[in-house]
Design a protein around this motif. Structure first.
Motif, PDB file in Angstrom:
ATOM      1  N   SER A   1       0.496  -0.948  -0.134  1.00  0.00           N
ATOM      2  CA  SER A   1      -0.132   0.106  -0.176  1.00  0.00           C
ATOM      3  C   SER A   1       0.645   1.101   0.037  1.00  0.00           C
ATOM      4  O   SER A   1       1.768   1.336   0.537  1.00  0.00           O
ATOM      5  N   LYS A   2       0.260   2.596  -0.224  1.00  0.00           N
ATOM      6  CA  LYS A   2       1.234   3.302  -0.512  1.00  0.00           C
ATOM      7  C   LYS A   2       0.984   4.322   0.561  1.00  0.00           C
ATOM      8  O   LYS A   2       1.784   5.108   1.187  1.00  0.00           O
TER       9      LYS A   2
ATOM     10  N   TYR B   1       6.185   0.063  -0.411  1.00  0.00           N
ATOM     11  CA  TYR B   1       5.297   0.288  -1.580  1.00  0.00           C
ATOM     12  C   TYR B   1       6.523   0.520  -2.724  1.00  0.00           C
ATOM     13  O   TYR B   1       7.253  -0.394  -3.396  1.00  0.00           O
ATOM     14  N   GLN B   2       7.103   1.059  -2.301  1.00  0.00           N
ATOM     15  CA  GLN B   2       8.191   1.900  -3.422  1.00  0.00           C
ATOM     16  C   GLN B   2       9.421   0.974  -3.360  1.00  0.00           C
ATOM     17  O   GLN B   2      10.463   0.510  -4.374  1.00  0.00           O
TER      18      GLN B   2
ATOM     19  N   TRP C   1       8.491  -2.162  -5.223  1.00  0.00           N
ATOM     20  CA  TRP C   1       8.167  -2.339  -7.124  1.00  0.00           C
ATOM     21  C   TRP C   1       8.933  -1.271  -7.651  1.00  0.00           C
ATOM     22  O   TRP C   1       9.710  -1.984  -9.078  1.00  0.00           O
TER      23      TRP C   1
ATOM     24  N   LYS D   1      -1.103  -7.947  -8.927  1.00  0.00           N
ATOM     25  CA  LYS D   1      -1.962  -6.954 -10.611  1.00  0.00           C
ATOM     26  C   LYS D   1      -1.381  -7.577 -12.000  1.00  0.00           C
ATOM     27  O   LYS D   1      -0.020  -8.418 -11.958  1.00  0.00           O
TER      28      LYS D   1
ATOM     29  N   ILE E   1       0.791  -6.710 -15.418  1.00  0.00           N
ATOM     30  CA  ILE E   1       1.187  -5.187 -15.204  1.00  0.00           C
ATOM     31  C   ILE E   1       2.614  -5.218 -15.942  1.00  0.00           C
ATOM     32  O   ILE E   1       3.606  -6.148 -16.280  1.00  0.00           O
TER      33      ILE E   1
ATOM     34  N   ASP F   1       4.094   0.272 -16.671  1.00  0.00           N
ATOM     35  CA  ASP F   1       3.042   0.761 -15.743  1.00  0.00           C
ATOM     36  C   ASP F   1       3.716   0.731 -14.325  1.00  0.00           C
ATOM     37  O   ASP F   1       3.120   1.505 -13.937  1.00  0.00           O
ATOM     38  N   ILE F   2       4.391  -0.487 -13.637  1.00  0.00           N
ATOM     39  CA  ILE F   2       5.455  -0.172 -13.009  1.00  0.00           C
ATOM     40  C   ILE F   2       6.058   1.315 -12.431  1.00  0.00           C
ATOM     41  O   ILE F   2       5.742   1.984 -11.968  1.00  0.00           O
TER      42      ILE F   2
ATOM     43  N   LYS G   1       2.908   4.846 -13.530  1.00  0.00           N
ATOM     44  CA  LYS G   1       1.422   4.570 -13.508  1.00  0.00           C
ATOM     45  C   LYS G   1       1.705   4.011 -11.202  1.00  0.00           C
ATOM     46  O   LYS G   1       0.991   4.955 -10.667  1.00  0.00           O
ATOM     47  N   LEU G   2       2.688   3.496 -10.946  1.00  0.00           N
ATOM     48  CA  LEU G   2       2.905   2.788  -9.826  1.00  0.00           C
ATOM     49  C   LEU G   2       3.834   3.691  -9.184  1.00  0.00           C
ATOM     50  O   LEU G   2       3.514   3.830  -7.747  1.00  0.00           O
TER      51      LEU G   2
ATOM     52  N   GLN H   1       2.242   8.675  -8.777  1.00  0.00           N
ATOM     53  CA  GLN H   1       2.153   8.513  -7.372  1.00  0.00           C
ATOM     54  C   GLN H   1       3.255   9.232  -6.431  1.00  0.00           C
ATOM     55  O   GLN H   1       2.882  10.026  -5.392  1.00  0.00           O
TER      56      GLN H   1
END
Length: 236
Positions: free
Chosen positions: A66-67, A73-74, A77, A115, A117, A121-122, A125-126, A130
């Protein structure tokens, strides 16, 4: 009694999540240490035995981040992106460049973080969409020589900021820049041209961003140009 059971179930779920993400980081760390040196990847060795890479990516399929916890999160990803790039190269190995494989960044999908993905996208978008942090460009490694060097360790939530700072400094004090003092010109990687807006925030210039991380500062009156990106594979 019901509240107690709910509490216990929540505790078990949280503990299981913590173990899953910790195991992912640990296994990714072992993998990068074994197969990355001086920013280059041992693709031929990985291709000969893909079990470890596939196992890590399989584990990453169901991890949910979760962000709200930005560091976890970072870190998740960033590692997932770098591992998926390696997977993409291995699936098309031997190859001379990620660009030799159609849809490498924008069509090939990976099952990660719950997801389906793509690599784009990573990145876009993610992460970039963000968080306002240009340092992503120095830790997401696209499998080419022109990329920033891939580190031989996983990005971890508790050391993420220091790791991102370090990689940004390495790039901007190294191969990402060529300085011609006589001509008062600095040549930067095309990454800084493609994502110009990421490096110009709150009225600052690209040279201001560079000087935040560079030991030998670039004079503000120097002109900025860009050199051609090297898409050859970052192989050992």
């Amino acid at each position: 009694m019901k509240r107690y059971i709910i509490f216990i179930l929540a505790f078990i779920t949280l503990n299981s999540y913590a173990q899953d993400i910790s195991t992912f980081f640990n296994k990714a760390d072992v993998f990068f240490k074994a197969h990355v040196a001086d920013g280059k990847v041992a693709y031929s060795i990985i291709h000969a035995n893909q079990d470890d890479l596939n196992a890590i990516l399989k584990m990453a399929e169901t991890i949910s981040v979760s962000k709200d916890n930005a560091e976890i999160y970072q870190a998740f990803w960033i590692n997932a992106y770098n591992l998926a790039v390696i997977k993409g190269i291995i699936d098309n190995y031997p190859t001379k460049s990620p660009l030799d494989n159609a849809g490498f960044f924008d069509r090939t999908q990976y099952s990660l973080g719950g997801k389906k993905i793509t690599l784009n996208d990573i990145e876009h978008k993610l992460l970039r969409a963000q968080f306002n942090d240009a340092r992503f460009h120095f830790v997401l490694v696209c499998g080419a020589v022109g990329c920033p060097p891939l580190i031989s360790e996983a990005y971890l939530s508790d050391t993420l900021d220091a790791q991102m700072d370090k990689q940004t400094k390495i790039a901007l004090n190294g191969t990402f820049l060529k300085v011609n003092t006589k001509k008062k010109r600095v040549y930067a990687s095309q990454i800084m041209e493609w994502y110009k807006g990421d490096f110009k925030t709150k009225g600052s210039s690209e040279i201001d961003f560079i000087n935040t991380y560079r030991t030998e500062k670039i004079p503000s009156n120097f002109k900025l140009s860009y050199f051609t990106y090297d898409w050859n594979l970052n192989k050992q």
